[in-house]
Write a protein that holds these residues in place. Structure first.
Motif, PDB file in Angstrom:
ATOM      1  N   LEU A 160      -6.504 -22.312  22.542  1.00 42.42           N
ATOM      2  CA  LEU A 160      -5.975 -20.953  22.488  1.00 42.42           C
ATOM      3  C   LEU A 160      -7.102 -19.936  22.578  1.00 42.42           C
ATOM      4  N   ALA A 161      -8.214 -20.203  21.910  1.00 47.26           N
ATOM      5  CA  ALA A 161      -9.366 -19.300  22.000  1.00 47.26           C
ATOM      6  C   ALA A 161      -9.912 -19.266  23.416  1.00 47.26           C
ATOM      7  N   GLN A 162      -9.955 -20.419  24.067  1.00 43.42           N
ATOM      8  CA  GLN A 162     -10.431 -20.508  25.458  1.00 43.42           C
ATOM      9  C   GLN A 162      -9.594 -19.630  26.380  1.00 43.42           C
ATOM     10  N   HIS A 163      -8.306 -19.521  26.091  1.00 42.62           N
ATOM     11  CA  HIS A 163      -7.395 -18.767  26.962  1.00 42.62           C
ATOM     12  C   HIS A 163      -7.094 -17.375  26.423  1.00 42.62           C
ATOM     13  N   GLY A 164      -8.003 -16.827  25.619  1.00 39.10           N
ATOM     14  CA  GLY A 164      -7.883 -15.434  25.211  1.00 39.10           C
ATOM     15  C   GLY A 164      -7.013 -15.186  24.002  1.00 39.10           C
ATOM     16  N   LEU A 165      -6.794 -16.230  23.193  1.00 38.80           N
ATOM     17  CA  LEU A 165      -6.004 -16.065  21.977  1.00 38.80           C
ATOM     18  C   LEU A 165      -6.827 -16.574  20.787  1.00 38.80           C
ATOM     19  N   PRO A 166      -7.869 -15.839  20.399  1.00 41.17           N
ATOM     20  CA  PRO A 166      -8.820 -16.344  19.386  1.00 41.17           C
ATOM     21  C   PRO A 166      -8.405 -16.048  17.960  1.00 41.17           C
ATOM     22  N   ARG A 167      -7.136 -16.215  17.634  1.00 39.01           N
ATOM     23  CA  ARG A 167      -6.677 -15.929  16.275  1.00 39.01           C
ATOM     24  C   ARG A 167      -5.793 -17.054  15.732  1.00 39.01           C
ATOM     25  N   ALA A 168      -6.173 -18.287  16.081  1.00 36.07           N
ATOM     26  CA  ALA A 168      -5.437 -19.454  15.593  1.00 36.07           C
ATOM     27  C   ALA A 168      -6.294 -20.252  14.628  1.00 36.07           C
ATOM     28  N   VAL A 169      -5.637 -20.861  13.650  1.00 34.35           N
ATOM     29  CA  VAL A 169      -6.291 -21.748  12.695  1.00 34.35           C
ATOM     30  C   VAL A 169      -5.443 -23.003  12.571  1.00 34.35           C
ATOM     31  N   ALA A 170      -6.032 -24.036  11.965  1.00 31.03           N
ATOM     32  CA  ALA A 170      -5.295 -25.284  11.749  1.00 31.03           C
ATOM     33  C   ALA A 170      -5.546 -25.782  10.339  1.00 31.03           C
ATOM     34  N   THR A 171      -4.504 -26.391   9.755  1.00 34.38           N
ATOM     35  CA  THR A 171      -4.697 -27.080   8.485  1.00 34.38           C
ATOM     36  C   THR A 171      -5.357 -28.426   8.787  1.00 34.38           C
ATOM     37  N   LEU A 172      -5.729 -29.130   7.752  1.00 32.96           N
ATOM     38  CA  LEU A 172      -6.621 -30.278   7.923  1.00 32.96           C
ATOM     39  C   LEU A 172      -5.924 -31.602   7.655  1.00 32.96           C
ATOM     40  N   GLY A 173      -4.824 -31.823   8.360  1.00 37.61           N
ATOM     41  CA  GLY A 173      -4.135 -33.098   8.250  1.00 37.61           C
ATOM     42  C   GLY A 173      -3.265 -33.223   7.019  1.00 37.61           C
ATOM     43  N   THR A 174      -3.083 -32.144   6.276  1.00 35.35           N
ATOM     44  CA  THR A 174      -2.221 -32.162   5.097  1.00 35.35           C
ATOM     45  C   THR A 174      -1.216 -31.025   5.215  1.00 35.35           C
ATOM     46  N   ALA A 175      -0.197 -31.056   4.350  1.00 37.36           N
ATOM     47  CA  ALA A 175       0.777 -29.978   4.339  1.00 37.36           C
ATOM     48  C   ALA A 175       0.095 -28.660   3.996  1.00 37.36           C
ATOM     49  N   THR A 176       0.547 -27.577   4.614  1.00 37.86           N
ATOM     50  CA  THR A 176      -0.012 -26.257   4.322  1.00 37.86           C
ATOM     51  C   THR A 176       0.195 -25.939   2.843  1.00 37.86           C
ATOM     52  N   SER A 177      -0.868 -25.559   2.152  1.00 37.28           N
ATOM     53  CA  SER A 177      -0.797 -25.294   0.707  1.00 37.28           C
ATOM     54  C   SER A 177      -0.624 -23.803   0.438  1.00 37.28           C
ATOM     55  N   THR A 178      -0.191 -23.483  -0.789  1.00 44.86           N
ATOM     56  CA  THR A 178      -0.063 -22.080  -1.192  1.00 44.86           C
ATOM     57  C   THR A 178      -1.417 -21.387  -1.147  1.00 44.86           C
ATOM     58  N   ARG A 179      -2.487 -22.095  -1.541  1.00 50.60           N
ATOM     59  CA  ARG A 179      -3.827 -21.507  -1.499  1.00 50.60           C
ATOM     60  C   ARG A 179      -4.204 -21.111  -0.081  1.00 50.60           C
ATOM     61  N   GLN A 180      -3.865 -21.953   0.897  1.00 51.31           N
ATOM     62  CA  GLN A 180      -4.176 -21.635   2.287  1.00 51.31           C
ATOM     63  C   GLN A 180      -3.379 -20.435   2.764  1.00 51.31           C
ATOM     64  N   VAL A 181      -2.103 -20.371   2.380  1.00 54.65           N
ATOM     65  CA  VAL A 181      -1.273 -19.225   2.773  1.00 54.65           C
ATOM     66  C   VAL A 181      -1.821 -17.943   2.152  1.00 54.65           C
ATOM     67  N   GLU A 182      -2.181 -17.999   0.880  1.00 56.86           N
ATOM     68  CA  GLU A 182      -2.760 -16.812   0.229  1.00 56.86           C
ATOM     69  C   GLU A 182      -4.024 -16.367   0.948  1.00 56.86           C
ATOM     70  N   ARG A 183      -4.851 -17.321   1.318  1.00 56.26           N
ATOM     71  CA  ARG A 183      -6.097 -16.985   2.020  1.00 56.26           C
ATOM     72  C   ARG A 183      -5.790 -16.280   3.340  1.00 56.26           C
ATOM     73  N   LEU A 184      -4.796 -16.763   4.063  1.00 65.07           N
ATOM     74  CA  LEU A 184      -4.429 -16.144   5.341  1.00 65.07           C
ATOM     75  C   LEU A 184      -3.859 -14.750   5.131  1.00 65.07           C
ATOM     76  N   LEU A 185      -3.000 -14.591   4.114  1.00 64.12           N
ATOM     77  CA  LEU A 185      -2.353 -13.303   3.898  1.00 64.12           C
ATOM     78  C   LEU A 185      -3.304 -12.258   3.325  1.00 64.12           C
ATOM     79  N   LYS A 186      -4.466 -12.680   2.859  1.00 62.00           N
ATOM     80  CA  LYS A 186      -5.496 -11.719   2.484  1.00 62.00           C
ATOM     81  C   LYS A 186      -6.271 -11.243   3.709  1.00 62.00           C
TER      82      LYS A 186
END
Length: 580
Positions: A267-293
């Motif tokens: 996505l970054a290669q094609h002009g969409l450099p605002r994507a992230v990925a979790t690390l093989g586990t279910a998305t956690s509340t801590r990760q969501v909080e980090r994103l929403l900050k």
């Protein structure tokens, strides 16, 4: 709470700095009465709703709900860790950081571990450029449409085949084990964890390498292998690509959460450099909080198959505690057999952006999922719908968003909203004593604050902590829990009396990341309509009403004891006094 740095140091620091100066260096403010007003730096707005109170030493946005002391502002705006923000403020205030903060002696510095992981990352990148067997890795990356520039931006590397390539290069076995880079089997044999894989360094928000993800180059398993948990790497907190997102845009309008490393890079290669990925586990509340900050709009983009929908539902469940007014979470499901990487390569950035715009809001996806296999035309079906919704609604924090979602569920179930809130909060099945014991915080319902003596006393204390000096009977209130919020009120009274110089901002900082934080901020920003000149009289009246309520509760209890013939001599004397 303040963590390992002593609370007294934090209190003095916040008393010395002026939050209006701190914020004013980064946000254009204008004076509005006793406060300062400006456009919120944490969400896009055209009409100012961001206020900074020099008297109370905190900021609050009435649009997105962002709030905090000078410490939190630096953490959110400058993206600093707590200790870094404190150190920066201390330097400005001419204060020396404590040489050995509480508990810090047992926490060794992790700098050697960060340095080792950085060396490993540079070694993997060098092998991608120079190793004799690198061609397979280069061919694979080219087949996925990646060029050298994007590979360099993300620090992509190559772990060659063989059992001990990294071990021989970096040599020191014990630190490598601590960093998760080598594995030790029974018998003491040690070998490289990552072999014959494309290597994706995982970075924290400061750009430090904290771990790796490795993509296998053949049909071996596992397809993706991640670093294990280490002192600096925690899968439930880290997000692949977040550092790179922030390098491109400090305040992105939205962030897309995808399932794989290659999706982020493509996505970054094609002009969409605002994507992230979790690390093989279910998305956690801590990760969501980090994103929403970081952004007010998070889009989960998953495969449309059963596995993708299960992952999306787990993400929704864990996102609910982070949902508040001004935040938005959406869900996009891709056609079967497609992923973001393949879609953006086949259809281009604009087509993918168009799909993102059609992502379903969290509330729509939640309602749709709850209505599946449920007959909403029958009473039994609607009761089942409410029962499925109840544990999800309970996960939402008290806020306007919770109230609005409650209204929507109530409308579909043909129930009164107040009744549904009672069911969700457990009030409809509980007696008065149980209700009171569960409602320990002076937390208002979403959108408004119901005026009670305890809530008013707390709100006035948060405006002027010195009011606590009026209360001479704090010791008699300690340990009582007859009124919702009373233990918290007592805690605030004792804190304000014991530390007479404490500011409202410092009090709120004490309760950061605790169960009381949300309620206290609502009361700190509540318009209680008490003029500054009337604070002392109103606070005294509120405390007198608290005492009367306690006496009424106690008398009611003694009446029950009297009717049961269980009143002791001491209780009879107390009953007689209270009846006067």
């Amino acid at each position: 709470m303040a963590g390992r740095i002593p609370d007294t140091f934090i209190d003095e620091l916040l008393a010395r700095v002026d939050i209006a100066d701190i914020v004013g260096e980064r946000v254009q403010l204008r004076r509005s009465g006793s406060n300062h007003l400006g456009l919120c730096p944490f969400h896009g707005e055209k009409t100012p709703s961001f206020t900074v109170s020099a008297d109370k030493q905190f900021y609050h946005c009435f649009g997105c709900g962002a709030h905090g002391s000078a410490i939190r502002f630096l953490m959110e705006y400058d993206r600093l860790e707590f200790r870094e923000a404190v150190a920066q403020l201390a330097q400005m205030a001419g204060m020396e950081m404590p040489e050995q903060s509480r508990g810090e002696a047992s926490q060794p510095s992790q700098k050697p571990l960060y340095d080792l992981l950085d060396r490993a990352s540079r070694q993997y990148q060098q092998w991608l450029r120079q190793h004799p067997q690198r061609q397979r890795a280069i061919d694979y990356l080219r087949s996925r449409g990646l060029n050298g520039e994007i590979a360099q931006r993300f620090g992509i590397g190559f772990a060659p085949p063989g059992w001990d390539n990294l071990l021989r290069e970096l040599a020191n076995t014990d630190p490598l084990k601590q960093a998760g880079l080598v594995v030790e089997r029974d018998g003491g044999r040690v070998y490289d964890r990552f072999r014959d894989r494309i290597m994706f360094p995982i970075r924290d928000r400061r750009g430090r390498t904290i771990g790796f993800g490795g993509r296998v180059l053949d049909d071996g398993e596992p397809k993706y292998l991640n670093s294990p948990e280490t002192p600096v790497f925690h899968k439930g907190e880290a997000l692949y690509g977040l550092y790179e997102v922030l390098q491109t845009d400090r305040h992105p309008g939205d962030i897309v959460v995808v399932e794989g490393y290659m999706d982020v890079v493509a996505l970054a290669q094609h002009g969409l450099p605002r994507a992230v990925a979790t690390l093989g586990t279910a998305t956690s509340t801590r990760q969501v909080e980090r994103l929403l900050k970081t952004t007010g709009d998070v889009i989960f983009c998953f495969d449309g198959d059963e596995a993708g929908r299960r992952a999306a539902w787990r993400a929704l469940e864990n996102a609910l505690p982070a949902m508040r007014q001004g935040r938005q979470i959406r869900f996009l499901f891709l056609p079967d057999g497609e992923d973001p990487d393949s879609l953006v390569r086949e259809n281009g950035r604009e087509a993918f952006e168009a799909q993102l715009q059609d992502a379903a809001p969290l509330s729509d996806y939640l309602i749709e999922r709850l209505q599946q296999h449920t007959d909403m035309q029958s009473m039994d079906g609607r009761a089942r719908f409410v029962e499925k919704a109840r544990p999800l609604l309970q996960r939402l924090p008290p806020d306007v968003y919770r109230h609005m979602l409650m209204e929507r569920v109530a409308g579909l179930a043909r129930l009164d909203t107040d009744y549904l809130e009672g069911v969700v909060d457990g009030r409809e099945q509980l007696g008065r004593g149980q209700r009171d014991s569960e409602a320990r915080q002076p937390a208002p319902d979403a959108g408004s604050v119901r005026r009670t003596p305890v809530r008013l006393a707390v709100a006035l204390l948060l405006q002027r902590p010195a009011l606590a000096r009026q209360v001479e009977d704090v010791a008699t209130l300690r340990g009582l829990d007859d009124l919702p919020g009373l233990p918290l009120l007592v805690q605030l009274l004792e804190l304000s009396i014991n530390e007479p110089q404490i500011t409202p901002g410092a009090i709120l900082e004490r309760f950061r990341d605790t169960e009381h934080e949300s309620a206290l901020w609502k009361l700190a920003t509540w318009d209680h309509l008490v003029p500054e000149s009337g604070l002392e009289a109103e606070f005294a009246d509120a405390m007198n009403r608290v005492r009367r309520l306690l006496s009424d509760r106690r008398l009611e209890h003694l009446n029950d004891r009297l009717q049961a013939g269980e009143l002791t001599a001491e209780e009879w004397t107390e009953w007689t006094r209270l009846k006067k």
